[in-house]
Design a protein around this motif. Sequence first.
Motif, short mmCIF file in Angstrom:
data_model
loop_
_atom_site.label_atom_id
_atom_site.label_comp_id
_atom_site.label_asym_id
_atom_site.label_seq_id
_atom_site.Cartn_x
_atom_site.Cartn_y
_atom_site.Cartn_z
N VAL A 78 0.82 -1.20 0.00
CA VAL A 78 0.00 0.00 0.00
C VAL A 78 0.87 1.26 0.00
O VAL A 78 0.51 2.28 0.58
N ASP A 79 2.00 1.15 -0.69
CA ASP A 79 2.92 2.28 -0.82
C ASP A 79 3.43 2.42 -2.25
O ASP A 79 4.57 2.80 -2.49
N GLY A 80 2.57 2.13 -3.21
CA GLY A 80 2.96 2.18 -4.61
C GLY A 80 3.43 3.54 -5.07
O GLY A 80 4.25 3.65 -5.98
N TYR A 81 2.96 4.61 -4.42
CA TYR A 81 3.31 5.96 -4.84
C TYR A 81 4.79 6.27 -4.63
O TYR A 81 5.32 7.20 -5.26
N ILE A 82 5.50 5.51 -3.79
CA ILE A 82 6.93 5.73 -3.59
C ILE A 82 7.77 4.67 -4.29
O ILE A 82 8.97 4.59 -4.08
N ASN A 83 7.12 3.88 -5.12
CA ASN A 83 7.80 2.83 -5.88
C ASN A 83 7.67 3.09 -7.37
O ASN A 83 6.88 3.92 -7.80
N SER A 85 6.02 2.20 -9.98
CA SER A 85 4.79 1.47 -10.29
C SER A 85 4.45 1.47 -11.77
O SER A 85 3.66 0.65 -12.23
N GLY A 86 5.01 2.43 -12.51
CA GLY A 86 4.63 2.59 -13.91
C GLY A 86 3.50 3.60 -14.08
O GLY A 86 3.08 3.88 -15.20
N PHE A 87 3.01 4.13 -12.97
CA PHE A 87 1.94 5.12 -12.99
C PHE A 87 2.41 6.38 -12.26
O PHE A 87 3.30 6.32 -11.41
N SER A 88 1.80 7.49 -12.56
CA SER A 88 2.11 8.76 -11.86
C SER A 88 1.24 8.85 -10.61
O SER A 88 0.26 9.59 -10.58
N LEU A 89 1.60 8.07 -9.61
CA LEU A 89 0.82 8.04 -8.38
C LEU A 89 1.32 9.12 -7.42
O LEU A 89 2.53 9.31 -7.27
N SER A 90 0.39 9.77 -6.76
CA SER A 90 0.74 10.81 -5.80
C SER A 90 0.45 10.32 -4.38
O SER A 90 -0.24 9.31 -4.18
N ALA A 91 0.95 11.08 -3.42
CA ALA A 91 0.66 10.77 -2.02
C ALA A 91 -0.85 10.82 -1.77
O ALA A 91 -1.39 9.99 -1.04
N SER A 92 -1.54 11.77 -2.39
CA SER A 92 -2.99 11.86 -2.18
C SER A 92 -3.72 10.67 -2.82
O SER A 92 -4.72 10.21 -2.27
N GLY A 113 -4.50 -3.57 9.26
CA GLY A 113 -3.16 -3.07 9.55
C GLY A 113 -2.60 -2.26 8.40
O GLY A 113 -2.85 -2.56 7.23
N LEU A 114 -1.85 -1.25 8.73
CA LEU A 114 -1.12 -0.46 7.75
C LEU A 114 0.27 -1.05 7.63
O LEU A 114 1.00 -1.13 8.62
N LYS A 115 0.63 -1.46 6.43
CA LYS A 115 1.91 -2.13 6.24
C LYS A 115 2.86 -1.24 5.43
O LYS A 115 2.60 -0.98 4.25
N ASN A 116 3.91 -0.78 6.07
CA ASN A 116 5.05 -0.12 5.45
C ASN A 116 4.87 1.32 4.99
O ASN A 116 5.85 1.99 4.76
N ASP A 117 3.70 1.84 4.86
CA ASP A 117 3.53 3.20 4.35
C ASP A 117 3.88 4.22 5.44
O ASP A 117 3.05 5.00 5.89
N LEU A 118 5.14 4.20 5.83
CA LEU A 118 5.59 5.01 6.97
C LEU A 118 5.44 6.51 6.76
O LEU A 118 5.16 7.24 7.70
N ASP A 119 5.59 6.97 5.52
CA ASP A 119 5.51 8.41 5.26
C ASP A 119 4.11 8.96 5.50
O ASP A 119 3.94 10.17 5.66
N GLN A 120 3.11 8.10 5.53
CA GLN A 120 1.72 8.56 5.70
C GLN A 120 1.09 8.11 7.01
O GLN A 120 -0.12 8.24 7.19
N VAL A 121 1.90 7.65 7.93
CA VAL A 121 1.37 7.16 9.20
C VAL A 121 0.55 8.23 9.91
O VAL A 121 -0.55 7.96 10.41
N GLU A 122 1.04 9.45 9.95
CA GLU A 122 0.32 10.50 10.67
C GLU A 122 -1.07 10.73 10.09
O GLU A 122 -2.03 10.95 10.84
#
Length: 135
Positions: A78-83, A85-92, A113-122
């Motif tokens: 659930v952190d494709g936006y920082i990988n 991915s082949g797409f222009s995914l944003s944080a939003s 559970g939230l897995k690995n998406d540390l940048d968006q934990v808050e």
Amino acid sequence: SLHGQGKRVICYYSAGTWEPGRPDSGDFPESVLGNRLEDFPDERWLDIREIETLRPIMMERTELARDKDCDGVEPDNVDGYINDSGFSLSASNQLAFNTMISEISHNQGLSVGLKNDLDQVEELVDLFDFAVNEQ
């Protein structure tokens, strides 16, 4: 049974990637399949911007976990936006997708559970019941 031993059962599924050989792999249109994962070359990132296309598939996965008597789910990738991915995914885009995952899980009476998406934990802390960090 694990429940008989007083244990909670968490079921895994990949929410952000397509995996060949899964019972629902044919349900994904080609248009939502992106780049292959570096460490798992058979697996492909999903275009999470296509929430309305992916929602029914994720709902079925969540319903399956409920029907298997799981107490919660651990949706992966659930952190494709920082990988790549082949797409222009944003944080939003990722926040919207992860919010949808949380909502459908809770609607089935499951913890999520939230897995690995540390940048968006808050931003996501109030929507998820636990977190898993593999890093």
